[in-house]
Design a protein around this motif. Structure first.
Motif, short mmCIF file in Angstrom:
data_model
loop_
_atom_site.label_atom_id
_atom_site.label_comp_id
_atom_site.label_asym_id
_atom_site.label_seq_id
_atom_site.Cartn_x
_atom_site.Cartn_y
_atom_site.Cartn_z
N UNK A 156 -11.38 -17.97 15.43
CA UNK A 156 -12.20 -17.37 16.64
C UNK A 156 -13.37 -16.24 16.50
N UNK A 157 -12.62 -15.59 15.65
CA UNK A 157 -13.69 -14.18 14.80
C UNK A 157 -14.71 -14.95 14.28
N UNK A 158 -14.42 -15.49 13.47
CA UNK A 158 -15.71 -16.97 12.78
C UNK A 158 -16.60 -17.04 14.01
N UNK A 159 -16.11 -17.82 14.47
CA UNK A 159 -16.38 -18.94 16.08
C UNK A 159 -17.54 -18.37 16.37
N UNK A 160 -16.78 -17.27 17.33
CA UNK A 160 -17.80 -16.24 18.51
C UNK A 160 -18.29 -15.52 18.00
N UNK A 161 -17.93 -14.48 16.45
CA UNK A 161 -18.53 -13.63 16.23
C UNK A 161 -17.49 -12.26 16.61
N UNK A 162 -16.15 -12.62 16.82
CA UNK A 162 -15.70 -11.40 17.30
C UNK A 162 -14.69 -10.21 16.62
N UNK A 163 -14.52 -9.17 17.25
CA UNK A 163 -14.34 -8.09 15.98
C UNK A 163 -12.58 -8.55 15.68
N UNK A 164 -12.14 -8.21 15.11
CA UNK A 164 -10.87 -8.17 15.20
C UNK A 164 -9.60 -7.71 14.70
N UNK A 165 -8.85 -6.39 15.75
CA UNK A 165 -7.83 -5.28 16.46
C UNK A 165 -6.44 -5.79 15.52
N UNK A 166 -6.01 -5.48 14.43
CA UNK A 166 -5.32 -5.90 13.72
C UNK A 166 -4.00 -4.66 14.72
N UNK A 167 -2.85 -5.64 14.82
CA UNK A 167 -2.19 -5.10 16.25
C UNK A 167 -1.31 -3.40 14.99
N UNK A 168 -0.94 -3.92 13.66
CA UNK A 168 -0.40 -2.08 13.39
C UNK A 168 -1.28 -1.35 11.92
N UNK A 169 -1.19 -2.60 10.91
CA UNK A 169 -2.14 -2.54 9.76
C UNK A 169 -4.04 -1.98 9.56
N UNK A 170 -3.86 -0.89 10.28
CA UNK A 170 -5.61 -0.44 10.37
C UNK A 170 -5.50 0.84 10.33
N UNK A 171 -6.32 1.59 10.06
CA UNK A 171 -6.21 3.05 9.78
C UNK A 171 -6.38 3.65 10.97
N UNK A 172 -7.24 2.93 12.40
CA UNK A 172 -7.53 3.83 13.46
C UNK A 172 -6.11 3.10 14.58
N UNK A 173 -5.71 2.69 14.20
CA UNK A 173 -4.49 1.99 15.07
C UNK A 173 -3.36 2.98 14.01
N UNK A 174 -3.31 3.16 13.50
CA UNK A 174 -2.23 4.13 12.64
C UNK A 174 -2.06 5.73 13.56
N UNK A 175 -4.00 5.84 13.17
CA UNK A 175 -3.48 6.97 13.78
C UNK A 175 -3.62 7.44 15.00
N UNK A 176 -3.76 6.61 15.90
CA UNK A 176 -3.33 6.56 17.29
C UNK A 176 -1.91 6.50 17.71
N UNK A 177 -1.73 5.73 16.46
CA UNK A 177 0.14 5.78 16.92
C UNK A 177 1.23 7.45 16.76
#
Length: 504
Positions: free
Chosen positions: A134-155
């Motif tokens: 769906x990221x490819x089909x709709x051009x959406x931005x994927x938000x990873x549940x844990x493996x992302x520096x901004x997500x890690x910083x928030x936690x």
């Protein structure tokens, strides 16, 4: 380097939606263990989980043009609710792909926060693959549940609050680990600000992907994971989270299902709140560490990371708490099949409370009893077993036998005279219509089913025990069929509980 996360954590502006949760002393547990045990109450967040922190921080860091495209995630639980709430706060369109096995309570919770829910597949991996499409089909931005520096910083803001709330000496912190986002953020902050504080990751024994990665020096993918603590049931630790945790953790502790259940009870008794299994993993690890290391008069902290629990699961959890606290022993005991044997056995038990007693006649010579007994601690359990063995009883300890506790206690006395070539497998079926039909279609009538036992535990999967009549020469073919099925399974044919109560 992990210290690069410090500024990210300090700059995280998450409190539009997240709350600063209390760091609460567990008075009863502290007294029991002669330590000051502190519980960070992330179950009190608006979505009943810490996940709102990382999800919202990631949304804040997205450029306006990416927010305008909309975001998507694959999640069966807390990340889905966190992203949905954060997106609603910022007016961002959110799509969540969830497995079809996701309990309706979680699906409805995400929809109520304004996100579009796409139900796809039976597993997280299938849902994640659909989300990528769906990221490819709709051009959406994927938000990873844990493996992302901004997500890690928030936690990581959980640790920032914790250290501010407890400015005194803190001997150790115990953090639940699934994909590693919470642990990486917290460990990076704690080790930078208070390097003397020891930091431990805690994982279920049957989903210990971080332990395996640290032992091998690289990320590994577990062939299957247990699903009881579904919030931390991850087969492979994240790439970025592994990099951070490799440099910051002092160790990994693994805990059993029974120990997690006991920790859920501890949290309830001290707070009157009910944690989800993943939410109690950290406390289970803290208790295990304290028992093994003789730690006394120290401040120890952990995180109650979530409380999104199906009410139906409480029955199963309550069954397992006494074993998790080492206050119940489950035994298979062999006694002579003659008048007076039961009376003698009960006298030999003394004044111990009997929690369970199952028996059905099997032969003229010997009786097999499935019995649960209260004990005071693990050493008391060993003394009891030793006393029975000295008294001439044949004893098999089933306290840690998963098949015995899940199935055999409900099937005692199910022997079939003359049955040959029986093999027994334990499965985790996806809890959805058609799962049994799928199983039977794979077997295609090739082998006779001799036993089938299923219990609903209010989860996204069902625990099933299956007996099949399979000649030795055909067992490799059966194994190929079961592997194609892609349901987690275990061969229990040699299990002593099966030998005692079901096998001929």
């Amino acid at each position: 380097m992990p210290k690069s996360y410090i500024k990210r954590i300090l700059d995280a502006r998450i409190y539009d939606v997240a709350t600063e949760t209390p760091l609460q002393q567990m008075r009863q547990l502290s007294h029991r263990f002669n330590n000051r045990i502190l519980l960070k109450r992330e179950d009190l967040q608006p979505v009943f989980s810490f996940k709102i922190r990382g999800a919202y921080n990631k949304l804040l860091q997205l450029p306006p043009e990416q927010r305008a495209r909309g975001v998507i995630a694959a999640s069966a639980g807390n990340h889905a609710q966190g992203l949905a709430l954060g997106a609603a706060q910022l007016g961002v369109r959110a799509t969540i792909v969830m497995p079809k096995t996701t309990p309706l309570i979680k699906v409805n919770a995400v929809r109520m926060r304004g996100a579009e829910v796409v139900l796809h597949g039976d597993t997280f991996d299938e849902a994640a693959a659909r989300a990528r499409q769906l990221v490819e089909a709709r051009g959406l931005v994927f938000v990873h549940p844990y493996d992302d520096p901004d997500v890690i910083a928030g936690q990581g803001t959980v640790a920032m609050e914790m250290l501010r709330q407890h400015p005194g000496e803190l001997k150790a912190v115990f953090i639940p680990v699934g994909g590693g986002g919470l642990a990486a953020g917290m460990a990076a902050f704690i080790k930078y600000v208070r390097p003397e504080t020891r930091v431990y990751g805690v994982e279920p024994e049957d989903a210990a992907c971080l332990k395996a990665a640290l032992a091998g020096g690289k990320r590994v993918r577990l062939p299957q994971v247990g699903l009881f603590a579904d919030g931390v049931a991850v087969a492979e630790i994240g790439e970025e989270t592994f990099r951070v945790l490799s440099e910051t953790l002092d160790g990994v502790i693994t805990v059993s299902t029974d120990e997690i259940c006991a920790a859920i009870k501890d949290i309830f008794e001290d707070t009157r709140s009910i944690a989800e299994p993943a939410g109690a993993v950290g406390l289970a690890g803290l208790k295990k560490f304290t028992g093994q290391n003789g730690c006394r008069n120290a401040a120890l902290a952990t995180v109650c990371s979530g409380a999104n629990l199906n009410f139906d699961r409480l029955r199963y959890i309550s069954e397992r708490t006494e074993i998790g606290e080492k206050r119940e022993v489950v035994l298979a005991v062999r006694i002579p099949e003659r008048p007076g044997s039961y009376l003698r056995f009960c006298r030999d038990l003394g004044d111990r409370a009997i929690t369970e007693f199952n028996y059905r006649y099997a032969s003229d010579e010997e009786a097999h009893i499935f019995v649960g007994l209260q004990v005071s601690a693990d050493d008391d359990r060993q003394r009891l077993i030793g006393k029975l063995e000295v008294g001439g009883y044949g004893v098999t300890d089933l306290t840690d036998n998963e098949m015995a506790k899940l199935h055999i206690r409900h099937l005692v006395g199910g022997r079939v005279p003359g049955l040959r070539d029986e093999v027994v497998y334990r499965f985790e079926f996806p809890e959805r219509p058609g799962a049994l039909r799928t199983f039977l279609e794979h077997l295609a009538g090739r082998w006779n089913i001799t036993l089938f036992h299923y219990r609903n535990h209010g989860a996204a999967y069902g625990r099933v025990l299956v007996g099949l009549q399979v000649a030795p020469a055909a067992r490799s073919a059966l194994l190929e069929v079961l592997q194609q099925l892609q349901f987690p399974f275990w061969d229990e044919t040699e299990n002593p509980a099966y030998a005692c109560f079901l096998a001929n």
